[in-house]
Design a protein around this motif. Sequence first.
Motif, mmCIF file in Angstrom:
data_model
loop_
_atom_site.group_PDB
_atom_site.id
_atom_site.type_symbol
_atom_site.label_atom_id
_atom_site.label_comp_id
_atom_site.label_asym_id
_atom_site.label_seq_id
_atom_site.Cartn_x
_atom_site.Cartn_y
_atom_site.Cartn_z
ATOM 1 N N HIS A 7 -14.697 -13.646 -19.253
ATOM 2 C CA HIS A 7 -16.088 -13.746 -18.817
ATOM 3 C C HIS A 7 -16.919 -14.425 -19.899
ATOM 4 O O HIS A 7 -16.451 -14.606 -21.024
ATOM 5 C CB HIS A 7 -16.691 -12.363 -18.486
ATOM 6 N N GLU A 28 -21.238 -11.838 -17.572
ATOM 7 C CA GLU A 28 -21.748 -10.531 -17.989
ATOM 8 C C GLU A 28 -23.161 -10.728 -18.537
ATOM 9 O O GLU A 28 -23.380 -11.583 -19.392
ATOM 10 C CB GLU A 28 -20.841 -9.983 -19.103
ATOM 11 N N HIS A 66 -21.628 -14.585 -25.983
ATOM 12 C CA HIS A 66 -20.212 -14.635 -26.369
ATOM 13 C C HIS A 66 -19.344 -15.171 -25.247
ATOM 14 O O HIS A 66 -19.766 -15.226 -24.103
ATOM 15 C CB HIS A 66 -19.715 -13.254 -26.810
ATOM 16 N N ALA A 124 -15.538 -14.372 -23.732
ATOM 17 C CA ALA A 124 -14.463 -13.381 -23.795
ATOM 18 C C ALA A 124 -13.180 -13.962 -23.225
ATOM 19 O O ALA A 124 -13.198 -14.608 -22.175
ATOM 20 C CB ALA A 124 -14.855 -12.129 -23.015
ATOM 21 N N GLU A 176 -14.873 -12.692 -27.944
ATOM 22 C CA GLU A 176 -14.425 -11.342 -27.608
ATOM 23 C C GLU A 176 -13.005 -11.435 -27.062
ATOM 24 O O GLU A 176 -12.710 -12.313 -26.253
ATOM 25 C CB GLU A 176 -15.360 -10.755 -26.528
HETATM 26 ZN ZN ZN Z 1 -18.260 -9.315 -22.971
#
Ligand code: ZN
Length: 143
Positions: free
Chosen positions: A7, A54, A78, A80, A128
Amino acid sequence: MMNKIEHIGIAVKDIEKSNELFASLFGEKHYKIEDVLSEGVKTSFFQIGPNKIELLEASNPNSPISKFIEKKGEGIHHIAFSVTNINKEIDRLKKEGFTILNETPKKGADNKLVSFLHPKSTNGVLIELCQEIVEKDKVNEVL
Ligand code: ZN
């Protein structure tokens, strides 16, 4: 080895408003809201085909999201990546010279074990790593 982008995380000031904004953008509502107390964040997730977005709102002033928004404003926070074995991946990345923020994976949002790489070792991008938690009892085994 990383499998795919799991994500993309976006820092927002007001998750209620942003849920509406992104719902009109995607033509689809978020499918879950989750408080991650350990991280001081409230999250919501959108599914767009095979991809997930997210949204993250700070739930307290010391949250990493508050600090991020103070410095940089709202925006992409971020990326991921899903991994099959997070501990193996952390070991591999440490050997490659990356700075791992939490070497012991922790329980993140959306039923995942997560670990972050420091952006100073990744050209300014917070990365992440996440591994799906398949069964509850497996958590101890993995940790
Ligand atoms: Zn995340």
